[in-house]
Design a protein around this motif. Structure first.
Motif, PDB file in Angstrom:
ATOM      1  N   LEU A 162       0.825  -1.159   0.046  1.00  0.00           N
ATOM      2  CA  LEU A 162      -0.007   0.033  -0.032  1.00  0.00           C
ATOM      3  C   LEU A 162       0.940   1.324   0.261  1.00  0.00           C
ATOM      4  O   LEU A 162       0.684   2.285  -0.711  1.00  0.00           O
ATOM      5  N   VAL A 163       2.143   1.200   0.814  1.00  0.00           N
ATOM      6  CA  VAL A 163       2.923   2.395   0.664  1.00  0.00           C
ATOM      7  C   VAL A 163       3.522   2.429  -1.049  1.00  0.00           C
ATOM      8  O   VAL A 163       3.672   3.662  -1.241  1.00  0.00           O
ATOM      9  N   PHE A 164       3.736   1.632  -1.471  1.00  0.00           N
ATOM     10  CA  PHE A 164       4.306   1.571  -2.683  1.00  0.00           C
ATOM     11  C   PHE A 164       3.374   2.043  -3.660  1.00  0.00           C
ATOM     12  O   PHE A 164       3.806   2.935  -4.517  1.00  0.00           O
ATOM     13  N   LEU A 165       2.070   1.648  -3.621  1.00  0.00           N
ATOM     14  CA  LEU A 165       1.034   2.164  -4.622  1.00  0.00           C
ATOM     15  C   LEU A 165       0.668   3.655  -4.220  1.00  0.00           C
ATOM     16  O   LEU A 165       0.669   4.389  -5.038  1.00  0.00           O
ATOM     17  N   GLY A 166       0.641   3.773  -2.974  1.00  0.00           N
ATOM     18  CA  GLY A 166       0.332   5.441  -2.567  1.00  0.00           C
ATOM     19  C   GLY A 166       1.525   6.211  -3.143  1.00  0.00           C
ATOM     20  O   GLY A 166       1.281   7.484  -3.535  1.00  0.00           O
ATOM     21  N   ALA A 167       2.877   5.893  -2.908  1.00  0.00           N
ATOM     22  CA  ALA A 167       4.051   6.729  -3.382  1.00  0.00           C
ATOM     23  C   ALA A 167       4.110   6.674  -4.828  1.00  0.00           C
ATOM     24  O   ALA A 167       4.253   7.841  -5.346  1.00  0.00           O
ATOM     25  N   VAL A 168       3.821   5.671  -5.611  1.00  0.00           N
ATOM     26  CA  VAL A 168       3.511   5.742  -7.031  1.00  0.00           C
ATOM     27  C   VAL A 168       2.908   6.645  -7.652  1.00  0.00           C
ATOM     28  O   VAL A 168       2.839   7.540  -8.479  1.00  0.00           O
ATOM     29  N   LEU A 169       1.421   6.671  -7.194  1.00  0.00           N
ATOM     30  CA  LEU A 169       0.586   7.527  -7.359  1.00  0.00           C
ATOM     31  C   LEU A 169       0.644   8.914  -6.971  1.00  0.00           C
ATOM     32  O   LEU A 169       0.265   9.993  -7.643  1.00  0.00           O
ATOM     33  N   GLY A 170       1.445   9.255  -5.791  1.00  0.00           N
ATOM     34  CA  GLY A 170       1.700  10.599  -5.442  1.00  0.00           C
ATOM     35  C   GLY A 170       2.831  11.120  -6.395  1.00  0.00           C
ATOM     36  O   GLY A 170       2.627  12.340  -6.577  1.00  0.00           O
ATOM     37  N   VAL A 171       3.723  10.413  -6.609  1.00  0.00           N
ATOM     38  CA  VAL A 171       4.749  11.044  -7.589  1.00  0.00           C
ATOM     39  C   VAL A 171       4.044  11.128  -8.915  1.00  0.00           C
ATOM     40  O   VAL A 171       4.490  12.327  -9.746  1.00  0.00           O
ATOM     41  N   ALA A 172       3.206  10.262  -9.144  1.00  0.00           N
ATOM     42  CA  ALA A 172       2.469  10.594 -10.783  1.00  0.00           C
ATOM     43  C   ALA A 172       1.624  11.898 -10.505  1.00  0.00           C
ATOM     44  O   ALA A 172       1.570  12.696 -11.400  1.00  0.00           O
ATOM     45  N   ALA A 173       0.927  11.974  -9.493  1.00  0.00           N
ATOM     46  CA  ALA A 173       0.196  13.212  -9.151  1.00  0.00           C
ATOM     47  C   ALA A 173       1.027  14.743  -9.208  1.00  0.00           C
ATOM     48  O   ALA A 173       0.782  15.652  -9.915  1.00  0.00           O
ATOM     49  N   LEU A 174       2.301  14.384  -8.707  1.00  0.00           N
ATOM     50  CA  LEU A 174       3.162  15.416  -8.736  1.00  0.00           C
ATOM     51  C   LEU A 174       3.580  15.965 -10.196  1.00  0.00           C
ATOM     52  O   LEU A 174       3.605  17.081 -10.440  1.00  0.00           O
ATOM     53  N   LYS A 175       3.984  14.824 -10.923  1.00  0.00           N
ATOM     54  CA  LYS A 175       4.131  15.176 -12.440  1.00  0.00           C
ATOM     55  C   LYS A 175       2.955  15.574 -13.391  1.00  0.00           C
ATOM     56  O   LYS A 175       3.180  16.475 -14.180  1.00  0.00           O
ATOM     57  N   LEU A 176       1.837  15.208 -13.153  1.00  0.00           N
ATOM     58  CA  LEU A 176       0.771  15.556 -13.937  1.00  0.00           C
ATOM     59  C   LEU A 176       0.402  17.019 -13.454  1.00  0.00           C
ATOM     60  O   LEU A 176      -0.301  17.693 -14.156  1.00  0.00           O
ATOM     61  N   GLY A 177       0.171  17.598 -12.142  1.00  0.00           N
ATOM     62  CA  GLY A 177       0.057  18.883 -11.607  1.00  0.00           C
ATOM     63  C   GLY A 177      -1.425  18.984 -11.562  1.00  0.00           C
ATOM     64  O   GLY A 177      -2.119  17.905 -10.922  1.00  0.00           O
ATOM     65  N   ASP A 178      -2.067  19.829 -12.024  1.00  0.00           N
ATOM     66  CA  ASP A 178      -3.774  20.222 -11.869  1.00  0.00           C
ATOM     67  C   ASP A 178      -4.423  18.977 -12.430  1.00  0.00           C
ATOM     68  O   ASP A 178      -5.439  18.930 -12.095  1.00  0.00           O
ATOM     69  N   ALA A 179      -3.975  18.322 -13.501  1.00  0.00           N
ATOM     70  CA  ALA A 179      -4.406  17.297 -14.029  1.00  0.00           C
ATOM     71  C   ALA A 179      -4.906  16.214 -13.124  1.00  0.00           C
ATOM     72  O   ALA A 179      -6.088  15.366 -13.212  1.00  0.00           O
ATOM     73  N   ALA A 180      -4.354  16.021 -12.220  1.00  0.00           N
ATOM     74  CA  ALA A 180      -4.390  15.199 -11.024  1.00  0.00           C
ATOM     75  C   ALA A 180      -5.137  15.598  -9.808  1.00  0.00           C
ATOM     76  O   ALA A 180      -5.432  14.746  -8.775  1.00  0.00           O
ATOM     77  N   LYS A 181      -5.578  16.817  -9.923  1.00  0.00           N
ATOM     78  CA  LYS A 181      -6.187  17.225  -8.687  1.00  0.00           C
ATOM     79  C   LYS A 181      -7.591  16.687  -8.349  1.00  0.00           C
ATOM     80  O   LYS A 181      -7.786  16.506  -7.186  1.00  0.00           O
ATOM     81  N   PRO A 182      -8.284  16.078  -9.289  1.00  0.00           N
ATOM     82  CA  PRO A 182      -9.320  15.543  -8.716  1.00  0.00           C
ATOM     83  C   PRO A 182      -9.430  14.189  -8.028  1.00  0.00           C
ATOM     84  O   PRO A 182      -9.897  13.810  -7.029  1.00  0.00           O
TER      85      PRO A 182
END
Length: 440
Positions: A162-182
């Motif tokens: 779960l830590v791995f999944l959360g970290a990966v999606l968190g990094v992806a959200a950082l890269k996407l910026g506003d597109a990941a806001k929802p």
């Protein structure tokens, strides 16, 4: 005529629900100890069963919140780093301090093991002692990080995945910026919901404390502890050395803050950790102590506390496996050399995430034993007293999870010293969550 006047100060004082949270836990502790001794002295099976059920329900309620809490907390904390000044440096220094204090803690464990010789003269045999089902190996640890099934990671409660999944999606959200806001906004909402529900469970801690402590006393008598008395005392002594010597020295010399004031403010989380035996279950209270009482900025704490709750384990992953490895080696007549002690330190520093913030440290212990080539049946032998050991281990874990954010924040000049210095109000009200913003 019915009086509508406010209750007197005396009636409020006599109402346990209005007492400070720490006092309520201490009351539960006293009640549990008395009930446990009564159950053991009178051989009251019904009382032992009741205490066991009360404690089990409390722990189960904490575990119920683990999957959504860990996943959303890590995702939101990583995504929120975009709003933290010098986020990479803060994250790097946090990780370095986690590793540095783990190295100190494992050195304390090794030193105590060499001084106390916990396995010498112990009249126990590994014959018939089975290795625990949950085992830790380097290949298992590394391959176990990545889930084969996303749903399975949640249903099985595999915290590391779960830590791995959360970290990966968190990094992806950082890269996407506003597109990941929802997505991040949804994760924040779920996190707030889980924390609110978990806070209600935490408020039941005094009752859970009575059940857990009472069950431990009723179930584990001196006849069971006597052969492992030196080992048990060594584990408690090692954790207490870290708690009352190592951490205060770091707080005073590195952070330049008052360690007595730190523990006065952080104590409710340490108490809850002791009785619940769960770093993750304590995490909402830990974060509240760090931000509201200790003055760590919420943006940084939202990363450091969840990160610490899953990887910062000085009790479970440093002091305990070092002592346990020495105990098993002495019990089996195996000699440990300098290379073995260096391996213990390496495993403790690098493999801390294997403990995953849940009750017990069996995975970390088997990882250490397998690395040293010691019989895993030794871990099965120690399972009998694991609940007693896990209380002080988890309290040490959680204290360290609060010490490091304070140190880093102070060194970076972002600690609110006024909040740290001012007296804290009694912990009686529910926290008001303040999510980390995700929009620029």
């Amino acid at each position: 005529m019915v009086s509508l006047s406010a209750p007197s100060s005396r009636s409020r004082t006599l109402n346990p629900a209005r007492w400070p949270f720490g006092v309520q836990i201490l009351l539960g502790l006293v009640v549990g100890i008395a009930a446990g001794f009564l159950a053991r002295a009178t051989d009251a099976a019904w009382l032992t069963s009741t205490l066991t059920q009360v404690g089990s329900i409390f722990v189960q309620l904490l575990k119920l919140a683990v999957p959504p809490l860990v996943f959303t907390a890590v995702l939101v904390s990583v995504a929120g780093l975009r709003h933290v000044t010098n986020a990479a440096r803060l994250a790097g220094r946090t990780l370095l301090w986690f590793m540095g204090t783990a190295l100190i803690a494992v050195a304390v464990g090794i030193m105590l093991g060499l001084v106390t010789n916990p396995g010498r003269g112990v009249d126990l045999t590994l014959t018939g002692a089975k290795a625990p089902e949950a085992k830790g190996g380097w290949t298992d640890f590394l391959t176990g990080i990545i889930p084969t099934n996303v749903v399975g990671a949640f249903t099985n409660g595999n915290v590391l995945q779960l830590v791995f999944l959360g970290a990966v999606l968190g990094v992806a959200a950082l890269k996407l910026g506003d597109a990941a806001k929802p997505v991040v906004t949804l994760a924040e909402s779920v996190l707030e919901l889980v924390q609110k529900a978990l806070w209600w469970v935490i408020r039941l801690a005094p009752i859970g404390t009575a059940g857990l402590i009472g069950k431990a006393i009723a179930s584990y008598g001196w006849h069971l502890l006597r052969p492992l008395a030196t080992f048990t005392i060594a584990v408690y002594a090692g954790c207490l050395i870290v708690l009352v010597i190592v951490y205060p020295i770091l707080l005073r010399t590195v952070g330049g803050v008052n360690p007595i004031r730190f523990y006065a403010k952080a104590w409710p989380a340490v108490e809850l950790a002791f009785v619940s035996r769960s770093s993750i279950g304590t995490m909402p209270l830990t974060q509240r102590m760090v931000t509201e009482r200790l003055g760590v900025p919420r943006e940084y704490a939202s990363f450091a506390v969840p990160f610490g709750a899953t990887t910062k384990m000085d009790g479970c992953a440093a002091v305990y496996p070092a002592l346990a490895a020495i105990f098993v080696a002495q019990l089996t007549g195996m000699q440990l050399g300098l290379r073995d002690y260096l391996l213990i330190a390496f495993v403790s520093v690098v493999g801390s995430a294997a403990t995953a913030g849940l009750t017990g440290a069996i995975v970390m212990l088997t990882l250490t034993l397998s690395t040293l080539g010691l019989p895993l049946a030794g871990a099965g032998l120690l399972l009998a007293i694991d609940p007693i050991l896990d209380m002080i281990r988890t309290a040490t874990n959680v204290a360290g999870q609060m010490v490091i954010p304070v140190l880093v924040a102070k060194r970076e000049g972002i600690l609110d010293q006024d909040a740290f210095d001012q007296p804290s109000p009694p912990l009686v009200a529910e926290p008001t969550p303040e999510p980390v913003p995700v929009a620029a």
